[in-house]
Structures are given as structure tokens and as C-alpha cells.
Design a protein around this motif. Structure first.
Motif, PDB file in Angstrom:
ATOM      1  N   GLU A  69       1.943 -54.195  70.625  1.00 53.66           N
ATOM      2  CA  GLU A  69       0.543 -53.851  70.901  1.00 53.66           C
ATOM      3  C   GLU A  69       0.457 -52.807  72.013  1.00 53.66           C
ATOM      4  N   LEU A  70       1.247 -52.989  73.058  1.00 59.04           N
ATOM      5  CA  LEU A  70       1.235 -52.034  74.165  1.00 59.04           C
ATOM      6  C   LEU A  70       1.780 -50.677  73.728  1.00 59.04           C
ATOM      7  N   ASP A  71       2.883 -50.698  72.988  1.00 59.43           N
ATOM      8  CA  ASP A  71       3.451 -49.440  72.486  1.00 59.43           C
ATOM      9  C   ASP A  71       2.435 -48.714  71.598  1.00 59.43           C
ATOM     10  N   GLY A  72       1.737 -49.472  70.756  1.00 54.82           N
ATOM     11  CA  GLY A  72       0.751 -48.882  69.865  1.00 54.82           C
ATOM     12  C   GLY A  72      -0.393 -48.236  70.621  1.00 54.82           C
ATOM     13  N   PHE A  73      -0.865 -48.913  71.658  1.00 57.85           N
ATOM     14  CA  PHE A  73      -1.980 -48.364  72.433  1.00 57.85           C
ATOM     15  C   PHE A  73      -1.588 -47.049  73.102  1.00 57.85           C
ATOM     16  N   VAL A  74      -0.402 -47.023  73.701  1.00 56.23           N
ATOM     17  CA  VAL A  74       0.058 -45.806  74.379  1.00 56.23           C
ATOM     18  C   VAL A  74       0.269 -44.679  73.369  1.00 56.23           C
ATOM     19  N   GLU A  75       0.848 -45.004  72.207  1.00 56.53           N
ATOM     20  CA  GLU A  75       1.058 -43.983  71.181  1.00 56.53           C
ATOM     21  C   GLU A  75      -0.268 -43.392  70.698  1.00 56.53           C
ATOM     22  N   GLY A  76      -1.237 -44.277  70.471  1.00 51.99           N
ATOM     23  CA  GLY A  76      -2.545 -43.794  70.043  1.00 51.99           C
ATOM     24  C   GLY A  76      -3.237 -42.972  71.111  1.00 51.99           C
ATOM     25  N   LEU A  77      -3.087 -43.381  72.358  1.00 54.57           N
ATOM     26  CA  LEU A  77      -3.726 -42.678  73.472  1.00 54.57           C
ATOM     27  C   LEU A  77      -3.166 -41.270  73.634  1.00 54.57           C
ATOM     28  N   PHE A  78      -1.848 -41.138  73.554  1.00 55.21           N
ATOM     29  CA  PHE A  78      -1.221 -39.825  73.755  1.00 55.21           C
ATOM     30  C   PHE A  78      -1.334 -38.944  72.514  1.00 55.21           C
ATOM     31  N   SER A  79      -1.466 -39.545  71.339  1.00 54.15           N
ATOM     32  CA  SER A  79      -1.732 -38.800  70.099  1.00 54.15           C
ATOM     33  C   SER A  79      -0.772 -37.629  69.902  1.00 54.15           C
ATOM     34  N   GLY A  80       0.501 -37.865  70.188  1.00 55.72           N
ATOM     35  CA  GLY A  80       1.516 -36.833  69.988  1.00 55.72           C
ATOM     36  C   GLY A  80       1.736 -35.917  71.179  1.00 55.72           C
ATOM     37  N   ALA A  81       0.879 -35.999  72.191  1.00 53.43           N
ATOM     38  CA  ALA A  81       1.031 -35.136  73.374  1.00 53.43           C
ATOM     39  C   ALA A  81       2.074 -35.731  74.325  1.00 53.43           C
ATOM     40  N   GLU A  82       2.801 -34.864  75.023  1.00 53.46           N
ATOM     41  CA  GLU A  82       3.785 -35.341  75.986  1.00 53.46           C
ATOM     42  C   GLU A  82       3.121 -35.745  77.300  1.00 53.46           C
ATOM     43  N   GLU A  83       2.023 -35.070  77.639  1.00 50.94           N
ATOM     44  CA  GLU A  83       1.289 -35.369  78.864  1.00 50.94           C
ATOM     45  C   GLU A  83      -0.200 -35.410  78.564  1.00 50.94           C
ATOM     46  N   LEU A  84      -0.921 -36.196  79.377  1.00 45.67           N
ATOM     47  CA  LEU A  84      -2.371 -36.289  79.236  1.00 45.67           C
ATOM     48  C   LEU A  84      -3.020 -36.175  80.597  1.00 45.67           C
ATOM     49  N   ASP A  85      -4.130 -35.475  80.640  1.00 42.48           N
ATOM     50  CA  ASP A  85      -4.909 -35.386  81.875  1.00 42.48           C
ATOM     51  C   ASP A  85      -5.942 -36.517  81.847  1.00 42.48           C
ATOM     52  N   LEU A  86      -5.531 -37.666  82.358  1.00 46.90           N
ATOM     53  CA  LEU A  86      -6.394 -38.844  82.318  1.00 46.90           C
ATOM     54  C   LEU A  86      -7.243 -38.946  83.569  1.00 46.90           C
ATOM     55  N   PRO A  87      -8.446 -39.524  83.469  1.00 41.66           N
ATOM     56  CA  PRO A  87      -9.234 -39.786  84.671  1.00 41.66           C
ATOM     57  C   PRO A  87      -8.505 -40.793  85.568  1.00 41.66           C
ATOM     58  N   THR A  88      -8.900 -40.861  86.816  1.00 41.90           N
ATOM     59  CA  THR A  88      -8.149 -41.604  87.829  1.00 41.90           C
ATOM     60  C   THR A  88      -7.931 -43.077  87.490  1.00 41.90           C
ATOM     61  N   LYS A  89      -8.998 -43.791  87.131  1.00 42.17           N
ATOM     62  CA  LYS A  89      -8.864 -45.220  86.852  1.00 42.17           C
ATOM     63  C   LYS A  89      -8.006 -45.469  85.627  1.00 42.17           C
ATOM     64  N   ALA A  90      -8.161 -44.625  84.620  1.00 44.61           N
ATOM     65  CA  ALA A  90      -7.372 -44.772  83.401  1.00 44.61           C
ATOM     66  C   ALA A  90      -5.892 -44.539  83.682  1.00 44.61           C
ATOM     67  N   SER A  91      -5.592 -43.562  84.529  1.00 44.31           N
ATOM     68  CA  SER A  91      -4.208 -43.259  84.876  1.00 44.31           C
ATOM     69  C   SER A  91      -3.554 -44.431  85.613  1.00 44.31           C
ATOM     70  N   ALA A  92      -4.299 -45.010  86.560  1.00 41.14           N
ATOM     71  CA  ALA A  92      -3.776 -46.156  87.309  1.00 41.14           C
ATOM     72  C   ALA A  92      -3.573 -47.362  86.389  1.00 41.14           C
ATOM     73  N   ALA A  93      -4.517 -47.567  85.478  1.00 39.61           N
ATOM     74  CA  ALA A  93      -4.410 -48.682  84.538  1.00 39.61           C
ATOM     75  C   ALA A  93      -3.208 -48.501  83.618  1.00 39.61           C
ATOM     76  N   LEU A  94      -2.942 -47.267  83.217  1.00 41.00           N
ATOM     77  CA  LEU A  94      -1.807 -46.985  82.349  1.00 41.00           C
ATOM     78  C   LEU A  94      -0.488 -47.267  83.071  1.00 41.00           C
ATOM     79  N   ASP A  95      -0.435 -46.978  84.359  1.00 44.03           N
ATOM     80  CA  ASP A  95       0.754 -47.295  85.152  1.00 44.03           C
ATOM     81  C   ASP A  95       0.996 -48.804  85.162  1.00 44.03           C
ATOM     82  N   THR A  96      -0.075 -49.566  85.326  1.00 43.53           N
ATOM     83  CA  THR A  96       0.041 -51.026  85.317  1.00 43.53           C
ATOM     84  C   THR A  96       0.523 -51.523  83.956  1.00 43.53           C
ATOM     85  N   LEU A  97      -0.008 -50.933  82.890  1.00 42.50           N
ATOM     86  CA  LEU A  97       0.414 -51.319  81.542  1.00 42.50           C
ATOM     87  C   LEU A  97       1.902 -51.034  81.329  1.00 42.50           C
ATOM     88  N   GLY A  98       2.398 -49.950  81.910  1.00 42.58           N
ATOM     89  CA  GLY A  98       3.819 -49.648  81.819  1.00 42.58           C
ATOM     90  C   GLY A  98       4.666 -50.722  82.475  1.00 42.58           C
TER      91      GLY A  98
END
Length: 217
Positions: free
Chosen positions: A119-148
């Protein structure tokens, strides 16, 4: 005149599961849910529901016997599942991970840990949508670090659970199951934080673009 609110789209899970089995989809349903949700939230401009559906089969849709079969697949996955997941862009309707019934055994622990990791791998894959990097807003970026960090812990649990050389008493398994339930709660909080923060940022971008358009004199 007051407009009536449209009822939320409810996905027919049994129909989706049957269709995925018929078309030999290699991605499990629980991972498809989070892939779709990640792609709904992504700020990547290249994202599209049809692309995500194709990627479930490695980039190309499976072969169909008729146009009706194609329409059924798109209708069930896009008009059904995808659209039903868009409601989680509201704080009042948070996303929830699946709640499988598993036995309190080593096999059950391995099964649950694998589902959560997928489920976690799927969410990250869908979020990045093939991109190597994403310019995420601050809270989303911090939340993604926690998910990692959570994903790494869950992967560790899975590795121990499937290794017969590692001791696992029933009491230890019960304790780890409890920890996984807590990690599930954290995962849901952080996934919803990513979705809400990305949704808010996207709406602000659209609003700014419309406000900065040409002015008529």
C-alpha cells in the motif's frame, strides 16, 4: 436556486476484484487503491487516470475480446474506483487502508506486513507518477519522509516474519501485530496529510493562474 449535492461515487469492490482476476492484473487491489489515491493527489502535470490503469499491466492494457470489455474495465476502474477515491481530498472524509482478516501467526503477520508495504509503495508510485523528483508543499514533504520511515519498519517486520530461522513466539507475534496496527494509524494520518496538502496547493495554483490572466479594458 440551491444546487443538490451529488451523492459520492461508491466503488463496487466485488465487481472490481472479479474484473481484476479475469484480466489477470498483477497488482493487488489494496495497492491499486493507494496508487490511484497518490495519483489523484500528485502535483505532477503528466498524471492521468488512464495512464495509471495501463501501468497496472506494465504500460499496456490487456487484450480484450470486445469493445464492451474495454468499456467495462475503464468504467469500473476510472468511473468507479478512481472517482470514489477523489472524495478523500476533503478533511471530512479521510482515506483508510484495507482491514484484512489475518491470523495471529507468523504467516498472518507476514501477510499483513506485506499488504501494508505494498500500500505504501503504491501510494508513493502514484504520487510521483514516473517523475524522479517532485516539488511538494512543505507538509506533504514532511509527511512523505515519515511514510518512508514507516515503510522501512514494516519491511523489516516482513523480512523477520518470513525468515523461519528467526524465533517468533506467539506473544512476540501478538506484540508486533499491535505495533503494526499503530503503524497503520500513523500511515493513514500521513497519507491523508499528503493528499490534503497537495490538494490545497493545487487549488491555490489554479486560483493564482486564473487571477493573473489578461485583464480586459
Amino acid at each position: 436556486m440551491r444546487q443538490e449535492r451529488k451523492p459520492p461515487v461508491i466503488a463496487n469492490e466485488k465487481k472490481i476484484l472479479a474484473l481484476l482476476e479475469t484480466d489477470a492484473c498483477p497488482v493487488p487491489f489494496h495497492e491499486i487503491r493507494t496508487r490511484f489515491l497518490g495519483n489523484i493527489a500528485t502535483p505532477a502535470m503528466s498524471a492521468s487516470p488512464i495512464s495509471v490503469v495501463k501501468n497496472l499491466w506494465g504500460g499496456e492494457l490487456p487484450e480484450f475480446e470486445s469493445l464492451d470489455a474495454v468499456n467495462e474495465l475503464i468504467g469500473v476502474l476510472v468511473n468507479g474506483l478512481w472517482n470514489s477515491l477523489t472524495r478523500h481530498q476533503k478533511r471530512s472524509d479521510p482515506f483508510r487502508l484495507v482491514r484484512p482478516t489475518v491470523t495471529p501467526t507468523r504467516d498472518g503477520l507476514a501477510q499483513l506486513a506485506l499488504i501494508r508495504r505494498q500500500e505504501l509503495d503504491g501510494f508513493v508510485e502514484g504520487l510521483f507518477s514516473g517523475a524522479e523528483e517532485l516539488d511538494l508543499p512543505t507538509k506533504a514533504s514532511a509527511a512523505l519522509d515519515t511514510l518512508g520511515e514507516v515503510c522501512a519498519m514494516i519491511a523489516g517486520v516482513h523480512e523477520v516474519a518470513i525468515d523461519p530461522r528467526k524465533p517468533a513466539e506467539l506473544s512476540d507475534i501478538a506484540t508486533t501485530m499491535k505495533h503494526l496496527r499503530e503503524l497503520t494509524r500513523i500511515t493513514e494520518i500521513e497519507i491523508n496529510r499528503v493528499v490534503l496538502d497537495c490538494t490545497r496547493a493545487r487549488r491555490q495554483m489554479i486560483g493564482s493562474a486564473s487571477n493573473s490572466g489578461p485583464t480586459r479594458h
